[in-house]
Write an enzyme that holds these catalytic residues in place. Structure first.
Site, PDB file in Angstrom:
ATOM      1  N   GLU A 405       0.840  -1.212   0.000  1.00  0.00           N
ATOM      2  CA  GLU A 405       0.000   0.000   0.000  1.00  0.00           C
ATOM      3  C   GLU A 405       0.871   1.258   0.000  1.00  0.00           C
ATOM      4  OE1 GLU A 405      -3.209  -0.071   2.911  1.00  0.00           O
ATOM      5  OE2 GLU A 405      -3.278   2.121   2.933  1.00  0.00           O
ATOM      6  N   LYS A 588      -7.072  -0.833  11.754  1.00  0.00           N
ATOM      7  CA  LYS A 588      -6.491  -1.201  10.447  1.00  0.00           C
ATOM      8  C   LYS A 588      -5.277  -0.314  10.188  1.00  0.00           C
ATOM      9  CE  LYS A 588      -5.979  -1.432   5.815  1.00  0.00           C
ATOM     10  NZ  LYS A 588      -5.087  -0.630   4.984  1.00  0.00           N
ATOM     11  N   ASP A 604       5.110 -14.486  12.050  1.00  0.00           N
ATOM     12  CA  ASP A 604       3.800 -15.058  11.722  1.00  0.00           C
ATOM     13  C   ASP A 604       2.762 -13.939  11.870  1.00  0.00           C
ATOM     14  OD1 ASP A 604       1.372 -16.298  11.669  1.00  0.00           O
ATOM     15  OD2 ASP A 604       1.964 -17.988  12.922  1.00  0.00           O
ATOM     16  N   HIS A 702      -2.312  11.233   0.097  1.00  0.00           N
ATOM     17  CA  HIS A 702      -2.086  10.037  -0.718  1.00  0.00           C
ATOM     18  C   HIS A 702      -1.755  10.417  -2.142  1.00  0.00           C
ATOM     19  CE1 HIS A 702      -4.198   6.635   1.725  1.00  0.00           C
ATOM     20  NE2 HIS A 702      -3.196   7.209   2.350  1.00  0.00           N
TER      21      HIS A 702
HETATM   22  C1  MEV Z   1      -5.782   3.135   5.395  1.00  0.00           C
HETATM   23  O1  MEV Z   1      -4.933   2.086   4.990  1.00  0.00           O
HETATM   24  C2  MEV Z   1      -5.810   3.292   6.877  1.00  0.00           C
HETATM   25  C3  MEV Z   1      -6.769   4.352   7.410  1.00  0.00           C
HETATM   26  O2  MEV Z   1      -8.097   4.084   7.014  1.00  0.00           O
HETATM   27  C4  MEV Z   1      -6.677   4.292   8.917  1.00  0.00           C
HETATM   28  C5  MEV Z   1      -7.669   5.181   9.648  1.00  0.00           C
HETATM   29  O3  MEV Z   1      -8.749   5.471   9.133  1.00  0.00           O
HETATM   30  O4  MEV Z   1      -7.352   5.532  10.800  1.00  0.00           O
HETATM   31  C6  MEV Z   1      -6.419   5.709   6.913  1.00  0.00           C
END
Ligand code: MEV
Length: 751
Positions: A405, A588, A604, A702
């Site tokens: 990513e 995430k 792992d 981004h």
């Molecule tokens: C994207 O890979 C991760 C985000 O969605 C994390 C977040 O929203 O805190 C930007």
């Protein structure tokens, strides 16, 4: 690049800290936190201080008076970042270590060996003079320890005497919170002593007896005799401290210190304040590391008090460091191109440049891949990058990350830079304890679970010994079974959890073996049927805990003040704390960083993912792994606790050449340290995401990152890069062909 680095250890009093002021002999040990003087070009190296300037003046004077020695270069900088516990410094003698390191550095620069006893004698004289000039008073024990290392017996006005640290004695340190002002404490005791000389004499006589008894225990070759004497000496010492406290009203034994002392005594261990008391360090003596770990676990659970990692004692004194510290501040690293980046990492880590071929495409050959898993038809490549700016517990790390990513690595590096502005990350770990589980089911309905539970409890010691017998090598390395719990899950189902210290291995194999060895015995003794025998991936006994404090100024930018960004991030944290739908995305973002390090270093990552999310849901509600608050000074404070079932021995770390090199680049010396790095990268990734989300939104950042790599791919150079990025973002079409066209336009305009 750093050419020369000389370091000196911090110190901790084992006994005699008050008695030494009345002429008795104290025992002081050098600890494994070091001040490092180095001639590196890191822009973040601390500036000169009155202390380092005094040390430099003394050494320069000495060198100018000795014949045949070179004049020293400019004053070196000295880094004592490893002495910090978050925003404050632990009372481990950082200023004495700094003075010793500066003196040692300039002596080494002039050709003297800082490990030579004659040179150390000179270093001690110079360092003591500088320290006394700037800091005044003090016993001088800390400077002697910083120069000589090991454990020393120290009496005022006498030469320190080296005392061998007994191999049977394990020493742990606990943080009893922010310390009171030691100087005013000592002063308060002195005034009280003048008021009531008799009471003072009685208390100091007791403290002196305690120091003598302690030393006899410390020097005993017999662990039983030695530890008994140490326990008695520590009890006597603590009594003496309470007497000083009664007569002076100085709060020497605070409630936190008392809690540690009492809990240690209940477990047959000995604990006392190390230093003047009033908070800060508590030192604990035990015959086994396992006892210190059990104490740490109990104190954390019952009182929220933390052990200070595993802090080595009797550490080496002044020495030239073979692997000088690297700086992870590599400005312009992203512009270098793959070859240039490999050069920079090779030079910083001193890993031979040709070894970086292990990172070339296809480095995991098909034969090895075929041996790793079944039905192989190829390998899958991922980009491997290095994140910069990470500073954890005062040490810089270049962090390998493998991820597909865009912007994950740049975002983590960028956030690490903001966190660095506040001193970096502070990290600590639970002991490397994991759980092996054996499921037991009732053979027929109505069999009473309590009989089975009682039978297992009665055989606890035998079962732990049986678990240890499954892995004698683990036990020899200091690991092994630590605890055994039985939980009734349903009237017809029990689970036995065996807590095992896995040392530096991730532990899956050894835990599974232990579960399998125990299952038949458990079944025999209860009559219940053994079902599953497997580790638990909910590694909540083996967490890495990382905190950081970010000055608001470091968060400002893109039209937002630092204060506004900090408030937005704290509010984003609350959102995740209140809503599991947001918490999932928040986590995430944390795992973007954690997984990328796990993948790069051959861990792992499925186990880490499973553990992280199970831990996030442990209270019954799904919670964010990382949280943020703004403190009273307006600084942004972040914290993460992450189950870290990771190791630096075994698993893919052994077979995958790229993972092996990645681990070497990282330079993590233990599984605990690797876990701390992962948690720090998770916290940084989360900060980057929240800062973007709470300010301009995520898309713009981004887009410009993506545009930057497209611009570089199209051949933009120097100042062209930023201009082309701007035009690409404006055009909302970030593609190679478009970039080539826009670059051509740009160049024709400037002709
Ligand atoms: C994207 O890979 C991760 C985000 O969605 C994390 C977040 O929203 O805190 C930007």
């Amino acid at each position: 690049m750093t050419r020369l680095a000389v370091s000196a250890p911090g110190k901790a009093f084992l006994i005699g800290e008050y008695a030494v002021l009345a002429g008795a002999t104290a025992l002081v040990t050098a600890v494994g936190r070091r001040a490092v003087a180095a001639d590196c070009d890191d822009p973040d190296r601390p500036p000169a201080s009155p202390l380092t300037e005094a040390a430099y003046a003394h050494v320069r004077q000495f060198l100018s008076e000795s014949t045949g020695t070179k004049a020293p270069g400019p004053l070196t900088s000295v880094d004592t970042g490893s002495f910090a516990a978050g925003a404050r410094k632990l009372g481990l003698g950082s200023s004495a270590a700094a003075v010793a390191a500066v003196v040692g550095f300039h002596l080494a620069e002039a050709g003297h060996d800082p490990e030579d006893p004659a040179v150390r004698a000179i270093a001690l004289r110079l360092a003591q003079a500088a320290h006394a000039q700037v800091q005044g008073g003090g016993s001088g024990a800390d400077v002697a320890c910083a120069v000589f290392g090991g454990t020393i017996a120290f009496a005022r006005g006498e030469a320190p005497v080296a005392v061998a640290h007994p191999a049977w004695l394990h020493v742990g340190f606990f943080d009893a919170g922010a310390p009171a002002d030691t100087a005013s404490f000592v002063q308060q005791v002195r005034v009280a002593g003048e008021r009531d000389p008799q009471a003072y004499a009685a208390a100091t006589a007791q403290l002196r007896r305690a120091a003598e008894l302690f030393r006899s225990g410390y020097e005993s070759p017999d662990p039983d005799i030695g530890l008994t004497a140490i326990r008695d000496a520590v009890a006597l010492h603590n009594d003496g401290l309470r007497a000083l406290q009664r007569m002076s009203d100085a709060p020497i034994v605070t409630p936190a210190i008392a809690a540690i002392v009492d809990q240690a005594a209940r477990m047959g261990l000995a604990a006392k304040p190390s230093g003047a008391g009033g908070g800060d360090l508590v030192v604990v003596f035990a015959a086994r590391q396992a006892d210190l770990d059990l104490l740490a676990e109990r104190l954390q659970r019952e009182h929220g008090l933390c052990a200070i990692g595993r802090l080595p004692v009797a550490a080496p004194g002044l020495r030239r460091d073979e692997r000088p510290p690297l700086s992870s501040r590599m400005s312009g690293f992203f512009r270098l191109g793959v070859d240039g980046r490999r050069d920079a990492v090779a030079s910083a880590t001193r890993i031979p440049r040709d070894r970086f071929a292990a990172l070339d495409p296809g480095s995991l050959d098909l034969g090895s891949a075929d041996n790793l898993i079944e039905n192989v038809i190829g390998t899958l490549e991922l980009p491997l990058a290095v994140a910069t700016n990470f500073r954890i517990n005062g040490r810089d790390f270049l962090v390998p990350m493998a991820v597909e990513e865009a912007s994950v690595v740049a975002a983590a590096s960028n956030a690490a830079k903001m966190i660095r502005a506040g001193g970096g990350f502070y990290a600590r770990s639970d002991p490397p304890w994991m759980i092996a589980q054996v499921q037991l089911t009732a053979p027929k309905a109505g069999d009473a679970a309590d009989l089975a539970v009682a039978a297992i409890h009665a055989a606890r010691a035998d079962l732990l010994a049986l678990a240890d017998s499954a892995h004698p090598r683990l036990v020899a390395r200091g690991g092994g079974a630590r605890d055994l719990l039985v939980r009734v899950l349903a009237p017809d189902m029990l689970v036995v959890d065996v807590v095992v210290d896995c040392q530096d291995a991730m532990g899956a194999n050894l835990l599974n073996t232990i579960a399998e060895v125990l299952a038949p015995r458990l079944s025999d003794m209860t009559g219940w049927t053994a079902g599953l025998r497997i580790l638990s991936n909910l590694a909540d006994r083996r967490r890495a805990h990382v905190t950081c404090r970010v000055p608001p100024g470091a968060l400002a930018g893109r039209g937002f003040s630092g204060a506004a960004a900090a408030a937005g991030i704290a509010s984003a944290s609350r959102f995740a704390e209140l809503d599991p739908y947001r918490a999932a995305t928040h986590n995430k973002g944390v795992m973007n960083g954690v997984d990328a390090v796990a993948l790069a270093t051959g861990q792992d990552w499925r186990a880490i993912e499973a553990g992280a999310h199970a831990y996030a849901g442990l209270t019954g509600a799904y919670r964010p792994l990382a949280t943020w608050r703004v403190d009273a000074d307006g600084w942004l404070c972040g914290a993460i606790s992450l189950p870290a079932a990771v190791g630096v021995v075994g698993g893919a770390t052994k077979v995958h050449p790229a993972a092996r090199l990645a681990l070497e680049i990282l330079g993590a010396t233990s599984g605990a340290e690797l876990g701390q790095v992962m948690a720090a990268v998770g916290l940084a990734s989360n900060l980057a995401a929240l800062r973007a989300l709470a300010t301009e939104g995520i898309q713009r950042g981004h887009m410009s990152l993506h545009a930057r790599s497209v611009a570089l791919g199209a051949g933009a150079q120097g100042a062209e890069v930023d201009l082309l990025v701007h035009r690409l973002v404006e055009s909302a079409e970030i593609k190679h062909d478009r970039a080539v066209l826009l670059l051509r336009e740009l160049r024709s305009e400037s002709r």
